[in-house]
Design a protein around this motif. Structure first.
Motif, short mmCIF file in Angstrom:
data_model
loop_
_atom_site.label_atom_id
_atom_site.label_comp_id
_atom_site.label_asym_id
_atom_site.label_seq_id
_atom_site.Cartn_x
_atom_site.Cartn_y
_atom_site.Cartn_z
N ASN A 11 0.83 -1.22 0.00
CA ASN A 11 0.00 0.00 0.00
C ASN A 11 0.86 1.26 0.00
O ASN A 11 0.79 2.08 0.90
CB ASN A 11 -0.96 -0.01 1.20
CG ASN A 11 -2.04 1.05 1.08
OD1 ASN A 11 -2.22 1.66 0.03
ND2 ASN A 11 -2.76 1.27 2.16
N SER A 12 1.68 1.38 -1.04
CA SER A 12 2.62 2.47 -1.30
C SER A 12 4.02 2.12 -0.83
O SER A 12 4.36 2.24 0.36
CB SER A 12 2.20 3.81 -0.69
OG SER A 12 3.19 4.80 -0.98
N GLU A 36 0.45 -3.34 -4.93
CA GLU A 36 -0.03 -1.98 -4.68
C GLU A 36 1.13 -1.05 -4.33
O GLU A 36 1.09 -0.31 -3.36
CB GLU A 36 -1.12 -1.96 -3.60
CG GLU A 36 -2.07 -0.78 -3.77
CD GLU A 36 -3.29 -0.83 -2.87
OE1 GLU A 36 -4.06 0.14 -2.91
OE2 GLU A 36 -3.48 -1.82 -2.12
N CYS A 37 2.16 -1.09 -5.19
CA CYS A 37 3.34 -0.26 -4.97
C CYS A 37 3.05 1.23 -5.18
O CYS A 37 3.71 2.08 -4.60
CB CYS A 37 4.47 -0.70 -5.89
SG CYS A 37 5.07 -2.37 -5.54
N LYS A 38 2.09 1.53 -6.04
CA LYS A 38 1.60 2.90 -6.23
C LYS A 38 2.66 3.88 -6.68
O LYS A 38 2.70 5.03 -6.22
CB LYS A 38 0.94 3.42 -4.95
CG LYS A 38 -0.37 2.74 -4.57
CD LYS A 38 -1.00 3.41 -3.37
CE LYS A 38 -2.35 2.82 -3.04
NZ LYS A 38 -2.96 3.46 -1.85
N CYS A 39 3.55 3.45 -7.58
CA CYS A 39 4.52 4.40 -8.11
C CYS A 39 5.00 3.92 -9.47
O CYS A 39 5.02 2.71 -9.73
CB CYS A 39 5.70 4.59 -7.16
SG CYS A 39 6.81 3.19 -7.02
N GLN A 62 3.00 2.03 -11.92
CA GLN A 62 1.90 2.86 -12.38
C GLN A 62 1.73 3.99 -11.38
O GLN A 62 1.70 3.75 -10.16
CB GLN A 62 0.61 2.02 -12.46
CG GLN A 62 -0.55 2.68 -13.16
CD GLN A 62 -1.69 1.70 -13.40
OE1 GLN A 62 -1.51 0.48 -13.32
NE2 GLN A 62 -2.85 2.22 -13.68
N LYS A 63 1.66 5.21 -11.84
CA LYS A 63 1.61 6.37 -10.95
C LYS A 63 0.35 6.35 -10.09
O LYS A 63 -0.76 6.38 -10.58
CB LYS A 63 1.65 7.66 -11.75
CG LYS A 63 1.69 8.91 -10.89
CD LYS A 63 1.78 10.17 -11.73
CE LYS A 63 1.81 11.41 -10.85
NZ LYS A 63 1.89 12.66 -11.65
N GLY A 64 0.55 6.27 -8.77
CA GLY A 64 -0.54 6.41 -7.82
C GLY A 64 -1.43 5.21 -7.62
O GLY A 64 -2.24 5.19 -6.69
N TYR A 65 -1.29 4.19 -8.46
CA TYR A 65 -2.19 3.04 -8.38
C TYR A 65 -1.44 1.74 -8.68
O TYR A 65 -0.40 1.74 -9.35
CB TYR A 65 -3.34 3.15 -9.39
CG TYR A 65 -4.22 4.36 -9.20
CD1 TYR A 65 -5.30 4.32 -8.32
CD2 TYR A 65 -3.97 5.53 -9.90
CE1 TYR A 65 -6.11 5.43 -8.13
CE2 TYR A 65 -4.77 6.65 -9.73
CZ TYR A 65 -5.84 6.59 -8.85
OH TYR A 65 -6.63 7.69 -8.66
N ASN A 66 -1.99 0.64 -8.19
CA ASN A 66 -1.55 -0.69 -8.58
C ASN A 66 -0.04 -0.87 -8.41
O ASN A 66 0.54 -0.38 -7.47
CB ASN A 66 -2.01 -0.99 -10.00
CG ASN A 66 -3.50 -0.73 -10.17
OD1 ASN A 66 -4.29 -1.11 -9.32
ND2 ASN A 66 -3.89 -0.06 -11.25
N HIS A 89 -3.78 -1.94 -16.40
CA HIS A 89 -3.28 -1.82 -15.03
C HIS A 89 -2.01 -2.65 -14.83
O HIS A 89 -1.87 -3.71 -15.43
CB HIS A 89 -4.31 -2.30 -14.02
CG HIS A 89 -5.59 -1.54 -14.02
ND1 HIS A 89 -6.69 -1.93 -13.28
CD2 HIS A 89 -5.95 -0.39 -14.66
CE1 HIS A 89 -7.67 -1.07 -13.47
NE2 HIS A 89 -7.25 -0.13 -14.30
#
Length: 262
Positions: A11-12, A36-39, A62-66, A89
């Motif tokens: 989660n980030s 869910e690396c979110k970057c 992926q920026k901000g997601y997944n 995604h």
């Protein structure tokens, strides 16, 4: 030579890079799969992880997601990813170890709040994603493979804190459970965690919404480690590190571990 694999929805990864390195230091899995690396890929803190001994890294960002990543002490070859259900995604990546074992790392869509694809596009996407997984593994029958990740479904009655209360809640609805079973059957995947721990309630996720997640213990087992039948018998030592959920500024998921004597 045995190796230990762990899967963790972080989660980030940038926000919680210190938690990742703490897990690396304290538990030292040979392979750590994150979701869910979110970057985007260029923002992944690869140097920090390499300094911790995880110099073999394959990822999709992926920026901000997944976003998914495989961090390994052992050499691992990037053998690609698939955009299941054509969602655009970053939800899947795969790698091959020198012993020929293939590792699939998945982040299945959560599915939104309403378990009805007619009024909730995200739920439809989740079902379509699982169907695409089923079809892929049916047509490309895996061998010597491990599948890990946040599959966003708690399939068994004892994988949730209250089976009856969650039957109409996304992640435990009968249609989701059936779709996940189809994926498992298509690849003849063995649920390693439940093979090791066949009885009792078992959770890997506790909501941020709970003011006291530990005492309330309203958890779900959303994170999984599966293996193909030809290597599933080599798996042992399955565990979920519940205490990690209580670290400072944690992910809402706890990491899941298994060791393979291969």
């Amino acid at each position: 030579m045995p190796f230990t694999i762990a899967t963790w929805n972080i989660n980030s990864v940038r926000l919680r890079a210190d938690l990742v390195t703490r897990l690396m230091r304290d538990e030292a899995p040979d392979i750590l799969c994150l979701q869910e690396c979110k970057c985007p890929l260029e923002k992944l803190p690869t140097e920090i992880f390499a300094e911790a001994g995880y110099g073999h890294i394959i990822a999709r960002g992926q920026k901000g997601y997944n976003g998914v990543a495989i961090l390994s002490k052992m050499p691992i070859e990037d053998i690609g990813d698939r955009d299941f259900a054509d969602l655009g995604h970053a939800r899947h990546i795969s790698g091959k170890l020198e012993n020929g074992v293939v590792i699939h790392n998945f982040y299945v869509p959560a599915g939104g709040d309403k378990p009805d694809r007619e009024i909730n596009v995200k739920f439809g996407q989740k079902l379509d994603y699982l169907t695409a997984m089923r079809d892929w593994f049916r047509d490309h029958r895996p061998e010597r493979a491990i599948l890990v990740g946040d599959l966003n479904i708690a399939p068994r009655e004892d994988d949730v804190w209250n089976h009856k209360a969650l039957l109409k809640i996304v992640s435990h609805t009968p249609i989701e459970v059936a779709h996940l079973a189809d994926v498992q059957d298509s690849g003849r995947w063995v649920d390693v965690t439940r093979a090791d721990i066949p009885e009792g309630r078992l959770y890997s996720w506790w909501s941020y919404r709970s003011p006291d997640w530990d005492a309330a213990d309203k958890g779900r087992r959303l994170d999984h480690i599966w293996a193909t039948p030809d290597i599933a018998g080599a798996a042992h030592g399955s565990r979920i590190l519940r205490d990690v959920r209580g670290w400072e500024k944690p992910s809402d998921h706890a990491p899941v571990f298994a060791t393979f004597d291969l």
